[in-house]
Design a protein around this motif. Sequence first.
Motif, PDB file in Angstrom:
ATOM      1  N   ALA A  12       0.851  -1.187   0.000  1.00 40.58           N
ATOM      2  CA  ALA A  12       0.000   0.000   0.000  1.00 40.58           C
ATOM      3  C   ALA A  12       0.890   1.242   0.000  1.00 40.58           C
ATOM      4  O   ALA A  12       2.084   1.158   0.310  1.00 40.58           O
ATOM      5  CB  ALA A  12      -0.887  -0.012   1.247  1.00 40.58           C
ATOM      6  N   PRO A  13       0.332   2.404  -0.328  1.00 38.52           N
ATOM      7  CA  PRO A  13       1.145   3.625  -0.300  1.00 38.52           C
ATOM      8  C   PRO A  13       1.867   3.844   1.028  1.00 38.52           C
ATOM      9  O   PRO A  13       2.998   4.356   1.043  1.00 38.52           O
ATOM     10  CB  PRO A  13       0.121   4.727  -0.580  1.00 38.52           C
ATOM     11  CG  PRO A  13      -0.913   4.062  -1.440  1.00 38.52           C
ATOM     12  CD  PRO A  13      -1.017   2.659  -0.885  1.00 38.52           C
ATOM     13  N   ALA A  14       1.268   3.418   2.143  1.00 37.99           N
ATOM     14  CA  ALA A  14       1.908   3.595   3.454  1.00 37.99           C
ATOM     15  C   ALA A  14       3.195   2.788   3.591  1.00 37.99           C
ATOM     16  O   ALA A  14       4.013   3.062   4.470  1.00 37.99           O
ATOM     17  CB  ALA A  14       0.933   3.209   4.563  1.00 37.99           C
ATOM     18  N   ASP A  15       3.393   1.776   2.724  1.00 38.11           N
ATOM     19  CA  ASP A  15       4.600   0.945   2.762  1.00 38.11           C
ATOM     20  C   ASP A  15       5.771   1.555   1.999  1.00 38.11           C
ATOM     21  O   ASP A  15       6.887   1.020   2.042  1.00 38.11           O
ATOM     22  CB  ASP A  15       4.312  -0.434   2.142  1.00 38.11           C
ATOM     23  CG  ASP A  15       3.273  -1.219   2.899  1.00 38.11           C
ATOM     24  OD1 ASP A  15       3.404  -1.332   4.132  1.00 38.11           O
ATOM     25  OD2 ASP A  15       2.331  -1.732   2.258  1.00 38.11           O
ATOM     26  N   THR A  16       5.556   2.631   1.293  1.00 41.43           N
ATOM     27  CA  THR A  16       6.543   3.135   0.341  1.00 41.43           C
ATOM     28  C   THR A  16       7.902   3.384   0.973  1.00 41.43           C
ATOM     29  O   THR A  16       8.930   2.918   0.457  1.00 41.43           O
ATOM     30  CB  THR A  16       6.027   4.416  -0.349  1.00 41.43           C
ATOM     31  OG1 THR A  16       4.811   4.108  -1.033  1.00 41.43           O
ATOM     32  CG2 THR A  16       7.038   4.959  -1.340  1.00 41.43           C
ATOM     33  N   ASP A  17       7.967   4.122   2.083  1.00 40.64           N
ATOM     34  CA  ASP A  17       9.270   4.451   2.668  1.00 40.64           C
ATOM     35  C   ASP A  17      10.004   3.204   3.146  1.00 40.64           C
ATOM     36  O   ASP A  17      11.221   3.061   2.927  1.00 40.64           O
ATOM     37  CB  ASP A  17       9.107   5.447   3.819  1.00 40.64           C
ATOM     38  CG  ASP A  17       8.753   6.843   3.332  1.00 40.64           C
ATOM     39  OD1 ASP A  17       8.946   7.132   2.135  1.00 40.64           O
ATOM     40  OD2 ASP A  17       8.256   7.654   4.145  1.00 40.64           O
ATOM     41  N   THR A  18       9.288   2.282   3.784  1.00 35.69           N
ATOM     42  CA  THR A  18       9.911   1.042   4.268  1.00 35.69           C
ATOM     43  C   THR A  18      10.463   0.231   3.107  1.00 35.69           C
ATOM     44  O   THR A  18      11.609  -0.254   3.156  1.00 35.69           O
ATOM     45  CB  THR A  18       8.889   0.199   5.054  1.00 35.69           C
ATOM     46  OG1 THR A  18       8.467   0.940   6.194  1.00 35.69           O
ATOM     47  CG2 THR A  18       9.483  -1.127   5.494  1.00 35.69           C
ATOM     48  N   LEU A  19       9.674   0.080   2.051  1.00 32.38           N
ATOM     49  CA  LEU A  19      10.113  -0.729   0.920  1.00 32.38           C
ATOM     50  C   LEU A  19      11.220  -0.047   0.126  1.00 32.38           C
ATOM     51  O   LEU A  19      12.120  -0.724  -0.388  1.00 32.38           O
ATOM     52  CB  LEU A  19       8.928  -1.067   0.011  1.00 32.38           C
ATOM     53  CG  LEU A  19       7.803  -1.874   0.672  1.00 32.38           C
ATOM     54  CD1 LEU A  19       6.762  -2.270  -0.366  1.00 32.38           C
ATOM     55  CD2 LEU A  19       8.344  -3.102   1.390  1.00 32.38           C
ATOM     56  N   GLY A  63       1.017  -4.076  -8.568  1.00 36.04           N
ATOM     57  CA  GLY A  63       2.091  -5.021  -8.857  1.00 36.04           C
ATOM     58  C   GLY A  63       3.175  -5.106  -7.807  1.00 36.04           C
ATOM     59  O   GLY A  63       4.144  -5.837  -7.993  1.00 36.04           O
ATOM     60  N   VAL A  64       3.042  -4.372  -6.712  1.00 35.29           N
ATOM     61  CA  VAL A  64       4.090  -4.381  -5.684  1.00 35.29           C
ATOM     62  C   VAL A  64       3.647  -5.281  -4.538  1.00 35.29           C
ATOM     63  O   VAL A  64       2.544  -5.138  -4.010  1.00 35.29           O
ATOM     64  CB  VAL A  64       4.381  -2.959  -5.164  1.00 35.29           C
ATOM     65  CG1 VAL A  64       5.481  -2.990  -4.103  1.00 35.29           C
ATOM     66  CG2 VAL A  64       4.781  -2.043  -6.324  1.00 35.29           C
TER      67      VAL A  64
END
Length: 196
Positions: A12-19, A63-64
């Motif tokens: 999800a967008p909230a995962d962006t920084d971690t990923l 797709g992520v």
Amino acid sequence: MSIQTITVRGAAPADTDTLAATLAEAFQSDPVLSWCYPDVAARARILPTAFRVILEAAIPHGGVETALGGVAASVWVPPTAEIDDERMVGDLATASEQYADRMFTAMGLLDEHHPTHREHQYLFILGTRDAWQSQGLGTALLRSVLSGCDRDGVPAYLEATSERNRSLYERHGFETTKVIRLPDGPPLWCMWREPA
């Protein structure tokens, strides 16, 4: 850790920084990204921002995927995805600082050799944090999408950036179709997988 116990979920967008941090760590020593960003300190600074750009472009298309709270991630481009490539490449150029020309060269080479004869799932990136490598996370992420490819009769394509990665993909049914090389740089293995 058993492969059966690894849960894979859509990002999800909230995962962006971690990923972005996960992928930056996973690719810090990658031969192709080391060619794109030859200065180690610059690479460490650039990669989190560059991966954030890619994730922001890809997450809305579904797709992520990620596993174990973000210690591993894959970025697939489904056949139906319409990613704004111009915007993404422009943002990557900005993130790449003085190495934008190298990034353009690498991306241009990938684009030039990308197959267009059949719709396919495209694995753009797969990475795991260093401490979690060789524990089945890459396999879990691959199986998550490849099982759907097999069910739906959809092929898959990727470019492997190292011998180690190429071996992983071969174990999952990918075959090298050609080897391309960056100018005075490392090879990339173009790999295709027919659905089982």
